[in-house]
Each structure stands twice: as structure tokens, then as C-alpha cells.
Write an enzyme that holds these catalytic residues in place. Structure first.
Site, PDB file in Angstrom:
ATOM      1  N   ASP A  38      57.320 -30.981  36.474  1.00  0.00           N
ATOM      2  CA  ASP A  38      57.378 -30.829  35.005  1.00  0.00           C
ATOM      3  C   ASP A  38      57.197 -29.371  34.589  1.00  0.00           C
ATOM      4  O   ASP A  38      57.893 -28.877  33.699  1.00  0.00           O
ATOM      5  CB  ASP A  38      56.405 -31.777  34.271  1.00  0.00           C
ATOM      6  CG  ASP A  38      54.942 -31.623  34.643  1.00  0.00           C
ATOM      7  OD1 ASP A  38      54.621 -30.918  35.635  1.00  0.00           O
ATOM      8  OD2 ASP A  38      54.100 -32.211  33.930  1.00  0.00           O
ATOM      9  N   ASP A  61      52.240 -35.867  31.315  1.00  0.00           N
ATOM     10  CA  ASP A  61      51.253 -36.915  31.036  1.00  0.00           C
ATOM     11  C   ASP A  61      51.176 -37.219  29.542  1.00  0.00           C
ATOM     12  O   ASP A  61      51.207 -38.375  29.118  1.00  0.00           O
ATOM     13  CB  ASP A  61      49.863 -36.489  31.532  1.00  0.00           C
ATOM     14  CG  ASP A  61      49.865 -36.192  33.018  1.00  0.00           C
ATOM     15  OD1 ASP A  61      50.849 -36.544  33.691  1.00  0.00           O
ATOM     16  OD2 ASP A  61      48.886 -35.596  33.491  1.00  0.00           O
ATOM     17  N   SER A 106      46.008 -40.349  34.233  1.00  0.00           N
ATOM     18  CA  SER A 106      46.033 -39.703  32.916  1.00  0.00           C
ATOM     19  C   SER A 106      45.063 -40.284  31.907  1.00  0.00           C
ATOM     20  O   SER A 106      45.406 -40.458  30.738  1.00  0.00           O
ATOM     21  CB  SER A 106      47.446 -39.727  32.328  1.00  0.00           C
ATOM     22  OG  SER A 106      48.278 -38.913  33.068  1.00  0.00           O
ATOM     23  N   SER A 107      43.849 -40.554  32.350  1.00  0.00           N
ATOM     24  CA  SER A 107      42.854 -41.019  31.382  1.00  0.00           C
ATOM     25  C   SER A 107      42.569 -39.931  30.345  1.00  0.00           C
ATOM     26  O   SER A 107      42.312 -40.245  29.175  1.00  0.00           O
ATOM     27  CB  SER A 107      41.568 -41.446  32.085  1.00  0.00           C
ATOM     28  OG  SER A 107      41.109 -40.416  32.930  1.00  0.00           O
ATOM     29  N   GLY A 153      39.681 -40.302  36.824  1.00  0.00           N
ATOM     30  CA  GLY A 153      39.843 -39.571  38.089  1.00  0.00           C
ATOM     31  C   GLY A 153      40.832 -40.246  39.026  1.00  0.00           C
ATOM     32  O   GLY A 153      40.953 -39.872  40.179  1.00  0.00           O
ATOM     33  N   GLY A 206      44.052 -40.245  38.690  1.00  0.00           N
ATOM     34  CA  GLY A 206      45.386 -39.643  38.614  1.00  0.00           C
ATOM     35  C   GLY A 206      46.301 -40.441  37.697  1.00  0.00           C
ATOM     36  O   GLY A 206      47.518 -40.389  37.814  1.00  0.00           O
TER      37      GLY A 206
HETATM   38  C1  GLA Z   1      49.218 -33.698  36.627  1.00  0.00           C
HETATM   39  C2  GLA Z   1      49.676 -32.848  35.453  1.00  0.00           C
HETATM   40  C3  GLA Z   1      51.145 -33.115  35.114  1.00  0.00           C
HETATM   41  C4  GLA Z   1      52.018 -33.015  36.358  1.00  0.00           C
HETATM   42  C5  GLA Z   1      51.437 -33.826  37.498  1.00  0.00           C
HETATM   43  C6  GLA Z   1      52.191 -33.632  38.774  1.00  0.00           C
HETATM   44  O1  GLA Z   1      49.219 -35.047  36.276  1.00  0.00           O
HETATM   45  O2  GLA Z   1      48.882 -33.119  34.321  1.00  0.00           O
HETATM   46  O3  GLA Z   1      51.574 -32.228  34.119  1.00  0.00           O
HETATM   47  O4  GLA Z   1      52.214 -31.678  36.717  1.00  0.00           O
HETATM   48  O5  GLA Z   1      50.077 -33.500  37.743  1.00  0.00           O
HETATM   49  O6  GLA Z   1      53.491 -34.122  38.646  1.00  0.00           O
END
Ligand code: GLA
Length: 394
Positions: free
Chosen positions: A47, A182, A136-137, A132, A134
Site C-alpha cells: 500500500d 487498514d 487492525s484493531s 495485536g 494484525g
Molecule cells: C500494516 C499497515 C498497512 C499495511 C500492512 C502491510 O497493517 O498498517 O498500511 O502496510 O501493514 O500490508
């Protein structure tokens, strides 16, 4: 009779958070902001390189109950842990807090700069998104704050603009130089769809997840990824430096056919070469994966997930032993089309594309194998593609 909502459903969280709000503040909330976690199906660490990502909203979410106050105080609490946080809503400079109020402060500051200063408010949250993991909390907390804030002031903002505002909060208040994926996923995903997001043009296409035969299985390694934010910044810097040396605005502009030539450039370090190879091949895999899903070819999509994991493990080097173990165990299952780590890495979760009817058995076997190796059960769940963040009146 309708089945009772599971403990993790938005309705159950809403009930819990309403009760706690009333106990804590002695009045009822005015509204609920509901924001899902996200899982990225493919398109990892691209991203911030202008690439293409393919996330979905989870059916797990964070619920924030809110009521405005007549003064400038902001009071925050959770339904699950004792102890609230309180601050002056006019005092929003970055660096004032290291606790979770920093996400709220960052979004409030962004809204104020956009011309929407918030009144004081009381808020209480409950969440079924593993912290934690991964998933996106923190983006969910930012999005819930942003939507609640707009609802309190009666203002509206474009969803993508709001995602960028939340991303800035993450940069300036949490010190994580994340991309846009995210926050965009949490705010722009639609139920039943994957979000094919072009991170350079900032445009997206809602892509239906067409086959009820397959589902998304999440397995959380339980390894917290937060400590590794320095490594995240390092990968990002390596990519940006490589793009400069290759004289392109971002690595997105290197076509797969030009990859070998790019890798041959003496000015690149070995680390940069690995980063370039991951980003260019991952962009290609994401586009191929969308085609495969649109054809209903889940096995082909799954093979791309497996290749993505290998690239993240070997080239980009953002996986960890537990994630590799989960991915390998899942990939060996006949009912799994593919499995990869998802999100920033260094811990967090894997996502697998699994035949729906087999998902409970697959989940149990992965759990048992993980238990035998690491002495604990990983949190695992099947998710449907959920709804993006929204507000409802209490
Ligand atoms: C985290 C970051 C995102 C993205 C991912 C990896 O979640 O917040 O912006 O870079 O890692 O794809």
C-alpha cells in the site's frame, strides 16, 4: 426462534457496552459507532508503494457508545477492563499520551483541522477484534472515533478522506508510518465484498466474494506484532530509497517484465533487491488473484496466497516462526486452497481460504498442531466479509 447472537456479534457487544456505559456515566449513550477489523486477502506491504490491496472487513468489530457533554472533557472507558482515561478535549497535541487515548486524540485533532472541532464526550468501547492480532484493531478505534465525532457535530466527510485523516492520526500519534489500507478497509468495505484498492490513484472497486463454498479462516499466532514497528519503517524506507534509485515515483511503476532489469541495477543493495522483488511480484499476484476469484477459481487464488506468504517470508522477511508454522500446517490441508500471513507481520495472524464445510475440522487440526508445538491454542475463527464502519442511534 432466531439464534442468539454470538458473544462477538455487533448486537451482543452493543448490549454489553450500553450496560457498562450506564453503570459508568449514569446516563444512556446517544449513539453507537461500529467499526470492523480487517483481513487482507492479498497485496501485503504494497500500500505504501502505490500498489493494489484486497482486504475485507471482518465480522468482528469494535463498538463505541458515545454521548456528548456540555464541557470539553473527554472520558474513555472499556467494557472489559477497569480504569478509564480522561483528558481535556482542547489539549490534543501529539505526544501527550502513550495509552490508547492517543488514537482518539489523533482523530479529534484531525477533525478539528478539517473544521469539525468536537465537543467533550463520554465514550465506552467493547471489541471482539483481537488486539495485536494484525487485524487492525487500532484502525477500527480510529474509524469509530471519526464517525462518532462527525455524528456528534452533524458534519459529513467523504469516507476516503476520513480514512486519510485516521491514517495521519496513526502516523502522528502512534508513530507508525502505515499505508492507507487498514483505515480504507475499515471505512470503505461493504458486506459480501473484498475491496480492491489502488493505493496510488486512491480508487477502489467492490469485488464480490462470489462463492459460498469457500470461507476465510483467521488464525492468530498470539505473537504481538507491535514491537516491530521499527522494522516496518525500515522496510518502507528501503522501498522508497529503491524507487528513487530506480527513478520511479514508487515501486508500483515497475512492471513484472522489467523486474530482472531493475534487480540488475548495481545501485541497489541486497536488502533493496529483496524488497523490490516482493513488491513487484505481490502486485502481480494481487491482480491475478482478483481475476482468479472472479472466475471462481479458488484453487488458483489459493496458490497465489501461498506464493505471497513465501515472498513475505523469504524476500520481505516480515514473517515469524509461528506464522510460518500456521501457514505450512494450513497449506498441507486438502480443504485449504491457500494460506498466508496477513497484515504487517512479525506476528499477528494468518488467513486461509478454506472449504466452508471443512473449516471447523481444519481449524481444530491447526489448533492441535500449534498446541503440540508451542504449548498453547491459537485463537482461530471463520469470518464472513463484514460491513464497513457505521453509526446507529442508541
Ligand atoms: C500494516 C499497515 C498497512 C499495511 C500492512 C502491510 O497493517 O498498517 O498500511 O502496510 O501493514 O500490508
Amino acid at each position: 426462534m432466531a439464534p442468539a447472537p454470538s458473544a462477538d456479534s455487533a448486537a451482543a457487544l452493543q448490549d454489553r457496552v450500553r450496560r457498562q456505559f450506564e453503570v459508568l456515566y449514569g446516563r444512556s449513550p446517544a449513539l453507537f459507532a461500529i467499526a470492523p477489523g480487517r483481513v487482507n486477502v492479498i497485496g501485503e506491504h504494497v500500500d505504501y508503494n502505490g500498489g493494489w490491496v484486497l482486504p475485507a472487513a471482518l465480522d468482528r468489530c469494535l463498538v463505541m457508545a458515545v454521548a456528548p457533554r456540555d464541557d470539553e472533557r473527554v472520558r474513555l472507558a472499556t467494557a472489559d477492563f477497569e480504569g478509564g482515561l480522561e483528558f481535556d478535549g482542547r489539549d490534543l497535541a501529539p505526544g501527550r499520551a502513550t495509552d490508547w487515548s492517543r488514537y482518539v486524540r489523533g482523530v479529534m485533532s484531525g477533525l478539528a483541522h478539517a473544521g469539525h472541532p468536537l465537543p467533550g464526550f463520554d465514550a465506552c468501547i467493547a471489541s471482539s477484534i483481537p488486539v495485536g492480532g494484525g487485524l487492525s484493531s487500532s484502525a477500527a478505534l480510529e474509524a469509530a472515533t471519526a464517525l462518532a465525532g462527525l455524528a456528534l457535530t452533524g458534519a459529513t466527510m467523504d469516507r476516503f478522506a476520513l480514512a486519510k485523516l485516521c491514517q495521519r492520526a496513526e502516523h502522528d500519534y502512534a508513530g507508525v508510518p502505515c499505508g492507507i489500507m487498514d483505515q480504507a478497509a475499515v471505512l470503505c468495505c461493504e458486506e459480501g465484498h473484498l475491496l480492491l484498492l489502488d493505493c496510488e490513484t486512491e480508487t477502489f472497486v467492490q469485488t464480490p466474494l462470489p462463492n459460498a463454498e469457500w470461507s476465510l479462516l483467521i488464525v492468530n499466532s498470539g505473537v504481538s506484532h507491535e514491537l516491530a514497528s521499527g522494522e516496518y519503517a525500515r522496510r518502507r524506507a528501503a522501498c522508497e530509497q529503491a524507487a528513487r534509485r530506480l527513478r520511479v515515483p514508487s515501486l508500483r511503476h515497475i512492471e513484472p517484465a522489467a523486474l530482472d532489469e531493475a534487480l540488475a541495477l548495481p545501485a541497489l543493495t541486497e536488502e533493496m533487491r529483496r524488497c523490490v522483488r516482493h513488491v513487484v511480484t505481490e502486485n502481480q499476484r494481487t491482480r491475478q488473484c482478483v481475476d482468479a476469484l472472479q472466475r471462481g477459481d479458488f484453487l488458483a487464488a489459493g496458490r497465489l496466497l501461498n506464493a505471497s506468504h513465501a515472498s513475505l517470508r523469504d524476500d520481505y522477511q516480515v514473517s515469524c516462526e509461528e506464522l510460518d508454522f500456521i501457514a505450512a500446517t494450513a497449506q498441507a490441508e486438502a480443504a485449504v486452497a491457500g494460506c498466508r500471513m496477513t497484515g504487517g507481520g512479525f506476528g499477528g495472524s494468518c488467513v486461509a481460504l478454506v472449504r466452508r464445510t471443512d473449516a471447523p475440522d481444519v481449524m481444530r487440526r491447526i489448533g492441535d498442531a500449534f498446541q503440540a508445538r508451542y504449548g498453547r491454542q491459537p485463537v482461530a475463527f471463520v469470518t464472513s466479509t463484514g460491513r464497513g464502519a457505521h453509526v446507529i442511534n442508541a
